[in-house]
Design an enzyme around this catalytic site. Structure first.
Site, short mmCIF file in Angstrom:
data_model
loop_
_atom_site.label_atom_id
_atom_site.label_comp_id
_atom_site.label_asym_id
_atom_site.label_seq_id
_atom_site.Cartn_x
_atom_site.Cartn_y
_atom_site.Cartn_z
N GLY A 14 0.82 -1.21 0.00
CA GLY A 14 0.00 0.00 0.00
C GLY A 14 0.85 1.26 0.00
N ARG A 16 1.43 3.54 -2.07
CA ARG A 16 0.96 4.75 -2.76
C ARG A 16 -0.19 5.44 -2.03
NH1 ARG A 16 0.97 3.35 -9.28
NH2 ARG A 16 3.25 3.31 -9.53
N VAL A 19 -1.37 6.23 4.05
CA VAL A 19 -0.56 5.66 5.12
C VAL A 19 0.77 5.14 4.58
CG1 VAL A 19 -0.45 3.85 6.86
CG2 VAL A 19 -2.59 5.09 6.49
N TYR A 140 -15.70 -3.74 8.62
CA TYR A 140 -14.30 -3.32 8.54
C TYR A 140 -13.58 -3.60 9.86
CZ TYR A 140 -10.28 -0.17 7.99
OH TYR A 140 -9.02 0.36 7.93
N LYS A 144 -10.24 -6.01 10.73
CA LYS A 144 -9.01 -5.50 11.33
C LYS A 144 -8.68 -6.22 12.64
CE LYS A 144 -7.49 -2.59 8.37
NZ LYS A 144 -6.17 -2.80 7.75
N THR A 168 -5.43 6.43 14.98
CA THR A 168 -6.71 7.14 15.01
C THR A 168 -7.02 7.66 13.60
OG1 THR A 168 -7.96 8.83 16.20
CG2 THR A 168 -5.68 9.38 15.61
N ARG A 252 -14.11 13.51 17.62
CA ARG A 252 -13.13 12.72 16.90
C ARG A 252 -11.71 13.25 17.14
NH1 ARG A 252 -16.73 9.89 16.74
NH2 ARG A 252 -17.76 8.81 15.00
#
Length: 361
Positions: A14, A16, A19, A140, A144, A168, A252
């Site tokens: 991942g 690109r 993260v 999801y 995880k 987060t 948040r």
């Protein structure tokens, strides 16, 4: 002394994305030159045969699993099967083949949505699996949790050194600004930007934005201004007005992606499973690490900050008929601090930097 030598071959899955690209760059700046990545066109992580061939040919020393199928509350609500199936498949393929090929060091990235909807605040790592998840992102989150527990179980049974971190809400360069599938902060930046341009009558700017980041059902080169306005209206975007989902009351926490990358690389290079096992105590479970700032803002407060950063002078409305999601989701970052890392970029600075990046990218 770090856990990985400077010449170690490190595969960033991942590389690109928001993260992965930040982690890739952080490793490069620290002097790691043998970092490899593969685009989706080069390696489909949903294909177990392709993933096995990749590990057999490349034989990486370490793996960072930052690849995932991600999205905001709208996407999580609509594409529930995609979120659980694709993430389970990616994790099973990458972690499984890393183990099979003898990779000793792996960093798995999860998300704080793994925690219960009503978890006590701030949320410690031990809150995991203590009560029901938030329904809107349950598929999801389950995926995880499975990936994290796979890493922990491999460590306990086979002595690997696979560690999991739970960042987060992230934002930063290379973020996803898709109006349907992106997370709340980048989605807001784009929506406020477009509403501002429309309010100013700058449909040339709107068309330019839509050319760079296409929106389904809108043709910036042939649709009239009114047709473009009608197309954007379904996302709550109107000239000088913006309607956002929910009440704006949820709290948040947000972390600049480059800060997150620095924390991840700090743990990858310096923190082994034995140290996390000590911090977790007995029985050995919940050995993951929260990564965040320990600070929070209401969604309405976030909207105001973004409106100011983008120069939006119009009206913000809230559609309370749409879901708010989890009421509050603040990380307890005491374990992260005990491991020697603290965040640097505050939210107001990060929003301004991301909007500047958005305009220039």
């Amino acid at each position: 002394m770090t856990l990985l030598k400077q010449d170690a071959k490190i595969y960033v899955a991942g590389h690109r994305g928001l993260v992965g690209s930040a982690i890739f760059e952080n490793l490069r700046k620290r002097g790691y030159t043998n970092i490899i990545g593969r685009s989706h066109a080069e390696l489909d992580l949903l294909d177990p045969v392709a993933v096995r061939r990749f590990f057999e040919s490349e034989k990486p020393d370490a793996v960072v699993l930052a690849a995932a199928h991600v999205g905001g509350i709208m996407a999580n609500s609509v594409y529930r099967a995609d979120f659980i199936y694709q993430n389970l498949q990616i994790q099973q393929n990458v972690i499984g083949e890393a183990f099979r090929s003898g990779v000793r060091r792996l960093l798995f990235l999860g998300s704080t949505c793994i925690y219960p909807r009503e978890a006590p605040q701030p949320i410690t790592e031990n809150a995991l699996l203590t009560s029901p998840l938030e329904y809107t992102n349950e598929p999801y989150a389950i995926a995880k949790i499975a990936g994290m527990k796979l890493c922990e179980s491999l460590n306990l049974q086979y002595g690997t050194d696979y560690v999991a971190v739970m960042p987060t809400n992230l934002y930063g360069p290379n973020d996803n600004f898709d109006l349907e599938r992106s997370h709340v902060l980048p989605a807001m930046i784009r929506k406020y930007h477009l509403a501002k341009l429309m309010g100013e009558g700058n449909y040339g700017g709107v068309r330019d934005d839509l050319r760079r980041r296409p929106v389904g059902g809108i043709n910036p080169d042939s649709d009239s201004d009114s047709a473009i306005a009608d197309g954007l209206a379904r996302f709550g975007i109107a000239p000088g007005e913006l309607t956002l989902w929910g009440t704006g009351s949820p709290l948040r926490e947000f972390l600049w992606s480059e800060d997150m990358a620095d924390a991840c690389v700090h743990i990858l290079l310096n923190v082994g499973f034995d140290r996390l096992r000590e911090l977790a105590g007995e029985p050995v479970r919940n050995t993951h690490v929260n990564i965040g700032t320990g600070k929070e803002v209401t969604i309405a407060g976030l909207a105001q900050m973004i409106a100011e950063a983008t120069g939006f002078k119009g009206v913000t409305r809230w559609d309370g008929s749409k879901p708010d999601g989890t009421p509050r989701k603040l990380c307890d970052v005491s374990r992260l601090h005990a491991l020697g890392w603290h965040h640097r970029v505050e939210l107001s600075e990060g929003i301004a930097r991301l909007y500047d990046w958005y305009l220039k990218s």
